[in-house]
Design an enzyme around this catalytic site. Structure first.
Site, short mmCIF file in Angstrom:
data_model
loop_
_atom_site.label_atom_id
_atom_site.label_comp_id
_atom_site.label_asym_id
_atom_site.label_seq_id
_atom_site.Cartn_x
_atom_site.Cartn_y
_atom_site.Cartn_z
N ASN A 12 36.31 21.35 -4.03
CA ASN A 12 37.26 22.10 -4.86
C ASN A 12 36.51 22.44 -6.15
O ASN A 12 36.38 21.61 -7.04
CB ASN A 12 38.50 21.24 -5.14
CG ASN A 12 39.57 21.99 -5.90
OD1 ASN A 12 39.33 23.06 -6.46
ND2 ASN A 12 40.76 21.43 -5.93
N ARG A 93 38.18 24.87 -1.00
CA ARG A 93 39.37 25.49 -1.58
C ARG A 93 38.92 26.81 -2.21
O ARG A 93 38.11 26.83 -3.13
CB ARG A 93 40.00 24.60 -2.65
CG ARG A 93 41.20 25.26 -3.34
CD ARG A 93 41.51 24.62 -4.66
NE ARG A 93 42.58 25.32 -5.36
CZ ARG A 93 42.73 25.33 -6.68
NH1 ARG A 93 41.89 24.66 -7.44
NH2 ARG A 93 43.71 25.99 -7.23
N HIS A 181 48.14 28.06 -5.87
CA HIS A 181 48.40 26.63 -5.69
C HIS A 181 49.00 26.33 -4.32
O HIS A 181 49.72 25.36 -4.13
CB HIS A 181 49.32 26.09 -6.80
CG HIS A 181 48.71 26.11 -8.15
ND1 HIS A 181 49.36 26.57 -9.27
CD2 HIS A 181 47.47 25.73 -8.57
CE1 HIS A 181 48.57 26.50 -10.32
NE2 HIS A 181 47.41 25.99 -9.93
N ARG A 241 45.38 29.79 -20.33
CA ARG A 241 45.91 31.10 -19.89
C ARG A 241 47.33 31.30 -20.41
O ARG A 241 48.10 30.33 -20.48
CB ARG A 241 45.88 31.18 -18.37
CG ARG A 241 44.49 31.33 -17.78
CD ARG A 241 44.49 31.13 -16.28
NE ARG A 241 44.26 29.74 -15.92
CZ ARG A 241 44.35 29.27 -14.68
NH1 ARG A 241 44.69 30.06 -13.68
NH2 ARG A 241 44.12 27.99 -14.44
N GLU A 381 45.58 18.30 -2.24
CA GLU A 381 45.08 19.57 -1.70
C GLU A 381 43.91 19.35 -0.76
O GLU A 381 43.74 20.10 0.22
CB GLU A 381 44.66 20.48 -2.86
CG GLU A 381 45.79 20.87 -3.79
CD GLU A 381 45.29 21.36 -5.14
OE1 GLU A 381 45.57 22.53 -5.47
OE2 GLU A 381 44.62 20.58 -5.85
#
Length: 394
Positions: A12, A93, A181, A241, A381
């Site tokens: 990842n 990922r 996500h 962000r 994940e």
């Protein structure tokens, strides 16, 4: 690691960190990694390696190619633990699959070229994941590599949720809302029924609150709405962000302030959000520690909570009510204070917290008389990516 075992490595990759985890290929139902860790601070003066079962270690990386150096170190650390076991696949990922890739995909030079075209839509993650793929294609060409896309879980969003209010030709050219996500939300959809029964299949909102942040509305364990859209800039306020932003602001910065496109990109991806508003840090933990003395830290947190509450309210309207709210990712899993502040503004649903359970980051933090069940679930994940990669290994 047991000898003669086939293993899957999951990577990842972000702009300054690489998370990794190793899973047994013959145990697809076990979410427990055999080994995991993270190299963080890549490109900084003090990069660190955190591995399961070991203390953090300061690293010395190649100053000219720190990312490649960090990836090589991870491969060496994993190889040192193989003990005769075989690494049969690397699962990556990959944040953005665009309108072409919405299922796990074996990586080759053609797929890699396609995915490079999407780098402008996810510049904090996409190029670094692809760099890792390229390095492995060059150095271990026979090793199976699989891309697992963060956009894939949202592929079946209702069309009205995918559309932007632009001429239809742009939708056909891929300018649409994708959502992100997805690996995290897919994990939630796979484990919540076992934890919480039938309610998990009802009207559920999952709040993935980390350095990146988004919400996903689930119904029958399927994504029906999400806050991120065409890029990973949309929706909630994040560490660096801004989240949803009037497009007129961007036009103003370009036309009136004469910022270059690169300057605007840097502003939106690296200098805004909690960091920009506070002027201190992108980390919620740091801002909570300083808000009593620093006005801007308090303002950043106030805006952060407001945006989350507003978007939850919008999703409740889309769902027609709410049965369950789930917090996950770094902030969602570990910040009892942020959860408390969010839920305090959602009492009308009605939501009531068990304060002791919330302070303990317990799996269930709502009070017995709460109309909405509130849960904390640690995301995984990497396990989802490993499961996807298995279909190609077998």
């Amino acid at each position: 690691m047991p000898s003669e075992q086939a293993l899957i490595l999951v990577l990842n990759c972000g702009s300054s960190s690489i998370k990794f985890a190793v899973f047994a290929a013959n145990e697809p139902q076990s979410p427990r990694a055999l080994h995991s860790g993270k190299v963080q601070g890549i490109g900084s003066a003090k990069p660190l390696l955190d591995e399961s079962g070991a203390a953090s270690a300061l690293l010395v990386l190649d100053s000219e190619h720190p990312y490649r150096s960090a990836l090589t170190l991870i491969l060496e650390r994993v190889a040192a633990r193989l003990n005769g076991a075989r690494l049969v696949c690397v699962a990556h990922r990959v944040v953005h699959g665009g309108n072409r890739y919405f299922a796990p995909t074996v990586l080759n030079s053609k797929v890699l070229a396609d995915l490079h075209e999407l780098v402008p839509l996810a510049p904090l993650h996409q190029p670094f994941a692809l760099d890792a793929v390229q390095i492995l294609l060059r150095e271990q060409a026979d090793l199976l590599q699989v891309a697992c896309f963060d956009t894939a879980f949202h592929h079946h969003l209702p069309k009205v949720e995918q559309m932007l209010a632009l001429p239809h030709e742009w939708f056909e050219r891929g300018v649409r809302r994708y959502g992100f996500h997805g690996l995290s939300y897919e994990y939630m959809a796979s484990v919540l029924p076992g934890r919480h029964g039938e309610r998990a299949s009802g009207r559920v909102i999952v709040a993935h609150l980390g350095s990146g942040a988004s919400l996903c509305a689930l119904q029958n364990l399927q994504s029906v709405a999400t806050t991120m859209g065409f890029s990973a800039l949309d929706g909630l306020m994040m560490g660096t962000r801004p989240g949803a932003l009037d497009a007129g602001v961007v036009l103003y910065l370009l036309e009136n302030e004469k910022l270059s496109v690169k300057q605007v990109e840097r502003l939106l991806y690296q200098q805004s959000g909690l960091l920009g508003v506070s002027g201190i840090s992108p980390e919620v933990r740091v801002l909570l520690e300083q808000e009593a003395e620093n006005e801007h830290a308090g303002e950043a947190l106030l805006l952060y909570i407001r945006r989350i509450v507003r978007e939850i309210g919008a999703m409740v309207a889309v769902l027609g009510g709410l049965d369950m709210l789930v917090f996950t990712a770094g902030v969602g899993e570990n910040s009892a204070e942020i959860r408390r502040r969010i839920c305090a503004q959602l009492g009308f649903l009605p939501i009531a917290l068990d304060e002791t359970a919330n302070q303990q980051n317990a799996p269930l933090i709502s009070a017995p008389d709460s109309g909405v069940k509130v849960a904390v679930e640690r995301t995984n994940e990497e396990w989802i990516a490993a499961r996807h990669a298995l279909q190609f290994y077998r």
